[in-house]
Scaffold this active site. Structure first.
Site, mmCIF file in Angstrom:
data_model
loop_
_atom_site.group_PDB
_atom_site.id
_atom_site.type_symbol
_atom_site.label_atom_id
_atom_site.label_comp_id
_atom_site.label_asym_id
_atom_site.label_seq_id
_atom_site.Cartn_x
_atom_site.Cartn_y
_atom_site.Cartn_z
ATOM 1 N N LYS A 1 6.780 19.354 -32.560
ATOM 2 C CA LYS A 1 7.302 20.716 -32.378
ATOM 3 C C LYS A 1 8.823 20.738 -32.532
ATOM 4 O O LYS A 1 9.484 21.685 -32.105
ATOM 5 C CB LYS A 1 6.935 21.219 -30.975
ATOM 6 C CG LYS A 1 5.460 21.448 -30.761
ATOM 7 C CD LYS A 1 5.243 22.114 -29.401
ATOM 8 C CE LYS A 1 3.795 22.067 -28.981
ATOM 9 N NZ LYS A 1 3.650 22.204 -27.525
ATOM 10 N N ARG B 1 1.615 26.534 -12.027
ATOM 11 C CA ARG B 1 2.091 27.894 -11.741
ATOM 12 C C ARG B 1 0.953 28.812 -11.347
ATOM 13 O O ARG B 1 1.074 29.611 -10.436
ATOM 14 C CB ARG B 1 2.788 28.464 -12.983
ATOM 15 C CG ARG B 1 4.133 27.862 -13.242
ATOM 16 C CD ARG B 1 4.648 28.237 -14.592
ATOM 17 N NE ARG B 1 3.791 27.672 -15.623
ATOM 18 C CZ ARG B 1 4.161 27.476 -16.879
ATOM 19 N NH1 ARG B 1 5.349 27.841 -17.274
ATOM 20 N NH2 ARG B 1 3.339 26.938 -17.750
ATOM 21 N N HIS C 1 11.530 23.999 -13.119
ATOM 22 C CA HIS C 1 11.493 22.537 -13.282
ATOM 23 C C HIS C 1 12.241 21.858 -12.134
ATOM 24 O O HIS C 1 11.776 20.863 -11.570
ATOM 25 C CB HIS C 1 12.179 22.117 -14.595
ATOM 26 C CG HIS C 1 11.500 22.566 -15.836
ATOM 27 N ND1 HIS C 1 12.152 23.218 -16.855
ATOM 28 C CD2 HIS C 1 10.202 22.432 -16.251
ATOM 29 C CE1 HIS C 1 11.308 23.467 -17.842
ATOM 30 N NE2 HIS C 1 10.120 23.009 -17.498
ATOM 31 N N SER D 1 10.042 28.000 -19.947
ATOM 32 C CA SER D 1 11.190 27.914 -20.864
ATOM 33 C C SER D 1 11.026 28.881 -22.035
ATOM 34 O O SER D 1 11.989 29.532 -22.456
ATOM 35 C CB SER D 1 11.334 26.497 -21.407
ATOM 36 O OG SER D 1 11.580 25.598 -20.368
HETATM 37 O O1 PNS Z 1 6.875 21.026 -21.227
HETATM 38 P P1 PNS Z 1 5.608 20.768 -21.984
HETATM 39 O O2 PNS Z 1 5.755 21.205 -23.431
HETATM 40 O O3 PNS Z 1 4.404 21.342 -21.321
HETATM 41 O O4 PNS Z 1 5.432 19.175 -22.013
HETATM 42 C C1 PNS Z 1 4.324 18.597 -22.627
HETATM 43 C C2 PNS Z 1 4.340 17.055 -22.524
HETATM 44 C C3 PNS Z 1 5.569 16.488 -23.204
HETATM 45 C C4 PNS Z 1 4.305 16.651 -21.068
HETATM 46 C C5 PNS Z 1 3.019 16.610 -23.208
HETATM 47 O O5 PNS Z 1 2.895 17.226 -24.466
HETATM 48 C C6 PNS Z 1 2.898 15.110 -23.361
HETATM 49 O O6 PNS Z 1 2.598 14.427 -22.419
HETATM 50 N N1 PNS Z 1 3.167 14.636 -24.589
HETATM 51 C C7 PNS Z 1 3.137 13.222 -24.917
HETATM 52 C C8 PNS Z 1 1.977 12.895 -25.852
HETATM 53 C C9 PNS Z 1 0.730 12.572 -25.061
HETATM 54 O O7 PNS Z 1 0.707 11.710 -24.208
HETATM 55 N N2 PNS Z 1 -0.352 13.330 -25.367
HETATM 56 C C10 PNS Z 1 -1.607 13.202 -24.708
HETATM 57 C C11 PNS Z 1 -1.699 14.137 -23.501
HETATM 58 S S1 PNS Z 1 -3.257 14.032 -22.718
#
Ligand code: PNS
Length: 171
Positions: free
Chosen positions: A42, A93, A18, A130
């Site tokens: 979650k 990645r 990150h 993570s």
């Molecule tokens: O580290 P992660 O778990 O991959 O992060 C995921 C995150 C928080 C970036 C993603 O789940 C997100 O953007 N959540 C907010 C809800 C949202 O906008 N959902 C629609 C995505 S197209």
């Protein structure tokens, strides 16, 4: 015009992967907001609370003068609109990340005027996640090269607490 970007994620906890992406984004944009997703879906699976995740980020991002930390609930695109952010930065990645990331990028750009900018992770971080860090550390593996020292300390403490709670419940 100030060019702002967001680096969104769960950061449970922040890893060297990150930090690599945030530091490179900080060179491309005037302002970078590292945004911690706080949605409840979650929440039970998280090792660290939102406050703890943000505290760790504050510390490790302190060297980057144009980087700030925020939490967000709801849609990422709403957070972008509320904060005048037009760019979402994501680390890629491997090809396996691409399918889902492309889907999210296209969905997000259909919801708001945002572009997703993909930054390839440095090769030394290409396996880093993570979830894997937590699993390896929980089984006694050495993750000291994968997270910053402060995060490592907190990770080991939290895993020890969780292990003790597990023992208590079993006895
Ligand atoms: O580290 P992660 O778990 O991959 O992060 C995921 C995150 C928080 C970036 C993603 O789940 C997100 O953007 N959540 C907010 C809800 C949202 O906008 N959902 C629609 C995505 S197209």
């Amino acid at each position: 015009m100030v060019r702002k970007a967001v680096c969104p994620g769960s950061f449970d906890p922040v890893t060297n992967g990150h930090i690599d992406i945030v530091s490179r984004a900080s060179q491309l944009f005037d302002e970078v907001v590292v945004a911690v997703g706080l949605n409840q879906s979650k929440a039970r699976a998280r090792l660290f609370t939102p406050e703890e995740r943000m505290e760790m980020l504050e510390k490790v991002c302190a060297p980057y003068a144009n980087v700030t930390i925020a939490g967000f609930e709801g849609l990422l695109t709403s957070f972008c609109e509320q904060n005048g952010i037009r760019a979402i930065v994501k680390g890629l990645r491997a090809v396996s990340d691409f399918d889902y990331e492309l889907q999210m990028a296209q969905m997000n750009s259909s919801l708001a005027e945002v572009e997703t900018v993909f930054i390839p992770t440095s090769p030394e971080n290409s396996f880093l996640a993570s979830s894997l860090v937590k699993e390896v550390a929980a089984f006694g593996g050495d993750v000291s090269g994968l997270v910053p020292p402060d995060v490592l300390t907190r990770l080991m403490q939290r895993l020890a607490e969780r292990a003790a709670e597990g023992e208590e419940r079993r006895s």
